[in-house]
Design an enzyme around this catalytic site. Structure first.
Site, short mmCIF file in Angstrom:
data_model
loop_
_atom_site.label_atom_id
_atom_site.label_comp_id
_atom_site.label_asym_id
_atom_site.label_seq_id
_atom_site.Cartn_x
_atom_site.Cartn_y
_atom_site.Cartn_z
N ASN A 103 73.46 45.20 5.34
CA ASN A 103 72.15 45.85 5.35
C ASN A 103 71.99 46.73 6.58
O ASN A 103 72.63 46.52 7.61
CB ASN A 103 71.04 44.79 5.32
N VAL A 104 71.09 47.68 6.44
CA VAL A 104 70.87 48.64 7.53
C VAL A 104 69.45 48.50 8.06
O VAL A 104 68.95 49.36 8.78
CB VAL A 104 71.11 50.08 7.03
N HIS A 120 77.65 48.35 7.70
CA HIS A 120 77.36 49.69 7.18
C HIS A 120 76.42 50.47 8.10
O HIS A 120 75.68 51.33 7.65
CB HIS A 120 76.77 49.59 5.77
N CYS A 128 71.96 63.55 15.34
CA CYS A 128 71.95 64.97 14.97
C CYS A 128 73.34 65.38 14.51
O CYS A 128 74.32 65.11 15.19
CB CYS A 128 71.50 65.82 16.16
N CYS A 149 66.57 68.28 14.63
CA CYS A 149 66.64 68.08 16.08
C CYS A 149 66.20 69.37 16.78
O CYS A 149 66.15 70.43 16.17
CB CYS A 149 68.10 67.74 16.37
N THR A 189 74.50 39.18 -1.88
CA THR A 189 75.36 40.36 -2.04
C THR A 189 76.06 40.31 -3.38
O THR A 189 76.52 39.25 -3.81
CB THR A 189 76.40 40.51 -0.90
P1 NAD Z 1 73.43 44.81 -4.05
O1 NAD Z 1 72.17 45.60 -4.18
O2 NAD Z 1 74.65 45.36 -4.66
O3 NAD Z 1 73.23 43.37 -4.67
C1 NAD Z 1 72.12 42.57 -4.37
C2 NAD Z 1 72.48 41.14 -4.74
O4 NAD Z 1 71.44 40.28 -4.31
C3 NAD Z 1 72.65 40.89 -6.25
O5 NAD Z 1 73.83 40.14 -6.46
C4 NAD Z 1 71.41 40.07 -6.63
O6 NAD Z 1 71.68 39.12 -7.65
C5 NAD Z 1 71.08 39.37 -5.34
N1 NAD Z 1 69.65 39.08 -5.12
C6 NAD Z 1 68.59 39.87 -5.37
N2 NAD Z 1 67.45 39.31 -4.94
C7 NAD Z 1 67.81 38.11 -4.42
C8 NAD Z 1 67.07 37.05 -3.81
N3 NAD Z 1 65.73 37.12 -3.63
N4 NAD Z 1 67.76 35.96 -3.39
C9 NAD Z 1 69.10 35.87 -3.55
N5 NAD Z 1 69.84 36.84 -4.11
C10 NAD Z 1 69.20 37.95 -4.53
O7 NAD Z 1 73.61 44.54 -2.51
P2 NAD Z 1 74.88 44.65 -1.61
O8 NAD Z 1 75.95 43.77 -2.14
O9 NAD Z 1 74.36 44.42 -0.25
O10 NAD Z 1 75.40 46.15 -1.72
C11 NAD Z 1 74.52 47.24 -1.64
C12 NAD Z 1 74.77 48.21 -0.49
O11 NAD Z 1 73.58 48.95 -0.32
C13 NAD Z 1 75.00 47.54 0.80
O12 NAD Z 1 76.24 47.92 1.22
C14 NAD Z 1 73.92 48.04 1.78
O13 NAD Z 1 74.53 48.85 2.78
C15 NAD Z 1 73.05 48.95 0.99
N6 NAD Z 1 71.61 48.54 0.91
C16 NAD Z 1 70.98 48.02 2.00
C17 NAD Z 1 69.64 47.60 1.91
C18 NAD Z 1 68.99 47.01 3.15
O14 NAD Z 1 69.35 47.36 4.26
N7 NAD Z 1 68.04 46.09 2.98
C19 NAD Z 1 68.94 47.73 0.70
C20 NAD Z 1 69.62 48.30 -0.41
C21 NAD Z 1 70.96 48.68 -0.27
ZN ZN Z 2 70.89 68.43 17.86
#
Ligand code: NAD
Ligand code: ZN
Length: 249
Positions: A103-104, A120, A128, A149, A189
């Protein structure tokens, strides 16, 4: 489910070097939609059209308008939920050492975890594209899209777009954590984005127990993970951590 919660709590209470691998699912209860699965962003948009670096370079206005503006609004106000807080609690108890997150959103740090590998990158900072200056996302002015910027260059988040490399330090440190942990918690995930999804297999190969927390099955379920606890991560982790506390006395 009750039995699985008890089993996970017992394994954690005995463990001394736990790593967690987290994905978008852990932040759903903080109001941030995941990419895949029900309510996921990708039901609405095509990832390759927006989350790929080539798409951003080709049409930054489009990617800012459709993806990044909304993300900034969501992340500006999101707060850690009981799943993030549970992991912070496990660290405070001396059980959890490292969080590897895809997550980010910065919510693990806000919850109190001190060793968070941002696999990630992060959305908390922008860079920038021309002069490489960095600025906190809350100070990026969105009156004009794309935001620019002072030098005229376009701001981009410090996250890893599809098509970009994983920062080598994050990759290396994650592998180390995976190889040395005794238990790996794999939380929210879909385990489909590589190379993050290989970390549980690395941990398993090195002898760790793998416990999955996910509402749905993933490619790891029944193969890499020893077992999966279904349900919402916030509710389930909260219950597991309370049991660990009780077992530890
Ligand atoms: P994904 O979106 O591919 O999968 C989400 C997973 O979480 C699914 O398997 C789902 O079944 C499960 N899930 C959903 N709600 C849940 C809950 N309440 N409790 C338990 N499980 C739950 O996520 P990913 O595998 O992290 O891949 C997506 C990519 O997108 C990541 O690499 C990330 O960088 C990015 N992303 C980040 C964010 C953030 O920062 N919050 C949000 C969306 C996407
Ligand atoms: Zn700049």
């Amino acid at each position: 489910m009750e039995e699985l919660i008890e089993k996970a709590a017992e394994e954690l209470a005995r463990a001394t070097n736990v790593a967690a691998l987290t994905g978008a699912g852990i932040s759903v209860e903080s109001g941030i939609p995941p990419f895949r699965g029900p309510g996921g962003l990708w039901e609405k948009i095509d990832p390759m059209e927006y989350a790929h670096i080539d798409a951003f370079l080709k049409d930054p206005v489009k990617v800012w308008n459709v993806l990044l503006k909304d993300m900034k609004a969501l992340l500006d106000t999101a707060r850690p939920n009981p799943a993030h807080l549970g992991l912070a609690h496990l660290e405070a108890m001396g059980i959890l050492k490292t969080v590897i997150t895809q997550n980010v959103d910065g919510l693990h740090q806000l919850a109190g975890n001190t060793d968070v590998i941002e696999f990630h990158g992060t959305f908390a900072v922008h860079r920038c594209m021309d002069c490489n200056r960095r600025r906190e996302t809350c100070d990026i002015d969105l009156d004009r899209i794309p935001p620019r910027c002072e030098c005229g260059g376009i701001w981009r988040p410090e996250c890893v777009f599809f098509g970009e490399m994983i920062p080598s330090r994050a990759l290396w440190r994650s592998q180390q954590a995976a190889e040395s942990c005794d238990v790996m918690l794999v939380i929210g995930t879909s385990a489909t984005v590589q190379p993050a999804a290989t970390m549980p297999a690395i941990a398993k190969q090195a002898g760790a127990r793998i416990i999955e927390f996910n509402e749905e099955e993933t490619p790891l379920t029944g193969w890499v993970s020893n077992y999966r606890i279904p349900g919402k991560a916030g509710n389930v982790l909260d219950r597991v951590v309370k049991r660990v506390e009780a077992l530890r006395g």
